[in-house]
Design an enzyme around this catalytic site. Structure first.
Site, PDB file in Angstrom:
ATOM      1  N   LYS A  73       0.845  -1.200   0.000  1.00 19.13           N
ATOM      2  CA  LYS A  73       0.000   0.000   0.000  1.00 19.13           C
ATOM      3  C   LYS A  73       0.876   1.243   0.000  1.00 19.13           C
ATOM      4  O   LYS A  73       1.806   1.358   0.811  1.00 19.13           O
ATOM      5  CB  LYS A  73      -0.920   0.042   1.225  1.00 19.13           C
ATOM      6  CG  LYS A  73      -1.918   1.205   1.155  1.00 19.13           C
ATOM      7  CD  LYS A  73      -2.752   1.338   2.420  1.00 19.13           C
ATOM      8  CE  LYS A  73      -1.957   1.939   3.537  1.00 19.13           C
ATOM      9  NZ  LYS A  73      -2.765   2.214   4.737  1.00 19.13           N
ATOM     10  N   GLN A 145     -11.576  10.518  10.456  1.00 20.65           N
ATOM     11  CA  GLN A 145     -11.247   9.340  11.254  1.00 20.65           C
ATOM     12  C   GLN A 145     -12.013   9.331  12.575  1.00 20.65           C
ATOM     13  O   GLN A 145     -12.406   8.270  13.063  1.00 20.65           O
ATOM     14  CB  GLN A 145      -9.745   9.256  11.503  1.00 20.65           C
ATOM     15  CG  GLN A 145      -9.298   7.966  12.177  1.00 20.65           C
ATOM     16  CD  GLN A 145      -9.731   6.699  11.466  1.00 20.65           C
ATOM     17  OE1 GLN A 145     -10.227   5.753  12.092  1.00 20.65           O
ATOM     18  NE2 GLN A 145      -9.583   6.658  10.143  1.00 20.65           N
ATOM     19  N   ALA A 232      -1.113   9.207  16.128  1.00 26.89           N
ATOM     20  CA  ALA A 232       0.353   9.250  16.068  1.00 26.89           C
ATOM     21  C   ALA A 232       0.895   7.983  15.416  1.00 26.89           C
ATOM     22  O   ALA A 232       0.885   6.915  16.014  1.00 26.89           O
ATOM     23  CB  ALA A 232       0.931   9.413  17.465  1.00 26.89           C
ATOM     24  N   ASP A 233       1.359   8.119  14.180  1.00 32.32           N
ATOM     25  CA  ASP A 233       1.892   6.964  13.453  1.00 32.32           C
ATOM     26  C   ASP A 233       3.260   7.244  12.846  1.00 32.32           C
ATOM     27  O   ASP A 233       3.737   6.501  12.013  1.00 32.32           O
ATOM     28  CB  ASP A 233       0.913   6.523  12.358  1.00 32.32           C
ATOM     29  CG  ASP A 233       0.607   7.624  11.359  1.00 32.32           C
ATOM     30  OD1 ASP A 233       1.120   8.757  11.519  1.00 32.32           O
ATOM     31  OD2 ASP A 233      -0.162   7.371  10.422  1.00 32.32           O
ATOM     32  N   LYS A 237       4.917  12.601  15.623  1.00 32.58           N
ATOM     33  CA  LYS A 237       3.525  12.810  16.002  1.00 32.58           C
ATOM     34  C   LYS A 237       3.302  12.363  17.444  1.00 32.58           C
ATOM     35  O   LYS A 237       3.851  11.348  17.872  1.00 32.58           O
ATOM     36  CB  LYS A 237       2.583  12.033  15.077  1.00 32.58           C
ATOM     37  CG  LYS A 237       2.596  12.505  13.626  1.00 32.58           C
ATOM     38  CD  LYS A 237       1.569  11.712  12.813  1.00 32.58           C
ATOM     39  CE  LYS A 237       1.515  12.151  11.367  1.00 32.58           C
ATOM     40  NZ  LYS A 237       0.467  11.408  10.612  1.00 32.58           N
TER      41      LYS A 237
END
Length: 335
Positions: A73, A145, A232-233, A237
């Site tokens: 992806k 989200q 937070a990814d 973040k």
């Protein structure tokens, strides 16, 4: 002799018409089972960013040996001028390969996949880690989200009250207007501060961009609160103050990824917890290898940065649905 290779092409509308959030919840939960059963090969994801900006791509790839597919992806973001030329500020694409042959079976828009599998992850954490009678949710970050998280979580808990905080009153009002019309049996309350909502909540969901100052503070949390940390990814973040982790039951989707890119990364880096203090991975709890919530007082945190296996199982489910319904366009790349 080459017999050709049909690759199914699915655009955003095709994928959107196939979305079944209940099916995605089931698929992602199965994906977590596979991950913690040793059936997933999932290398680190790759990030390509233009120096000095947040503009670029990340690529997540993985093999599900149980399902028999490999996915890649690509997710782009940070292109603020794109709307001027009719493009979104970020785009997602998923490539689905048959593991036994390497045949490219499908290329599909990944916008729905990213949003819905992330919502499924949050809801799965609520299913296994929140108190069963949890009825009050605080949504921090009133964007798309935040909407998806609520739609998924009402499937696993008897939600009655939703407290909403965002970075602008306009954002909060739009969220409540849309979601109250969709979920008429739920009470919605705008919050002037994040603290107001967090102090009342059984479940706290953080879904901001995560690039401003941390929001949630330890002293706001009542005993028994569950936190689904979604936004937070990446290492830059953060939505939770690191002291939130002290004494909490910390569960990751992938410990390896979360100590590098998630909320857990900051807590470990600042010495609030050690890696050994992380309770486990959500798949271990789903499989029954470890218990989830063990009492009504403990504070639980689910930190997710997103994994390729989530994309994989969701894409496979959608691909099979498209075949059944005759959606998409077939293209032979080997001609």
């Amino acid at each position: 002799m080459c017999l050709g290779m049909d690759t199914l092409l699915l655009n955003k509308s095709d994928v959107g018409s196939l979305i079944d959030l209940d099916a995605i919840l089931e698929a992602v939960e199965d994906g977590y089972r596979s991950f913690n059963s040793g059936l997933v090969v999932q290398p680190d994801f790759m990030t390509i960013v233009k120096p000095g900006t947040h503009t670029g791509f990340d690529f997540k790839g993985g093999l599900d040996m149980g399902g028999g597919y490999i996915t890649i992806k690509s997710s782009s973001g940070g292109y603020p001028d794109n709307p001027k030329i009719g493009l979104p500020t970020g785009m997602n694409m998923v490539y689905l390969y048959e593991a036994d042959t390497s045949a490219l079976k499908c290329i599909m828009d990944g916008t729905w996949i990213t949003g819905c599998r992330t919502a499924a992850a949050g809801a799965i954490s609520v299913k296994y880690l929140s108190r069963k009678n949890s009825s009050k949710i605080c949504i921090i970050g009133a964007g798309n989200q935040g909407r998806r998280q609520l739609r998924a979580m009402v499937r696993v808990r008897p939600i009655k009250d939703v407290y909403v905080w965002g970075y602008s009153q306009e954002e909060i009002d739009a969220y409540i207007s849309e979601m109250s019309a969709e979920l008429k049996e739920i009470n919605f309350y705008p919050c002037s501060t994040a603290e107001e909502g967090v102090r009342k909540a059984d479940i706290v969901v953080t879904t901001t961009i995560g690039r401003r100052t941390p929001i949630v503070k330890r002293e706001w949390l009542k005993p028994g609160t569950h936190i689904a940390a979604i936004g937070a990814d990446m290492p830059d973040k953060q939505e939770l103050c690191t002291d939130v982790f002290k004494g909490a039951k910390v569960v990751n989707d992938s410990i390896k990824l979360c100590i590098k890119n998630g909320e857990t990364h900051h807590a470990v880096e600042e010495g609030v917890i050690n890696v050994e203090d992380i309770y486990g991975e959500i798949g271990e709890i789903i499989l029954g290898k470890k218990p989830g919530r063990e009492n009504d007082e403990e504070i639980t945190i689910f930190d997710t940065v997103g994994m390729a296996i989530q994309d994989n199982v969701t894409a496979v489910s959608l691909y099979k649905g498209a075949i059944e319904k005759g959606l998409g366009i077939k293209y032979d790349f080997l001609k």
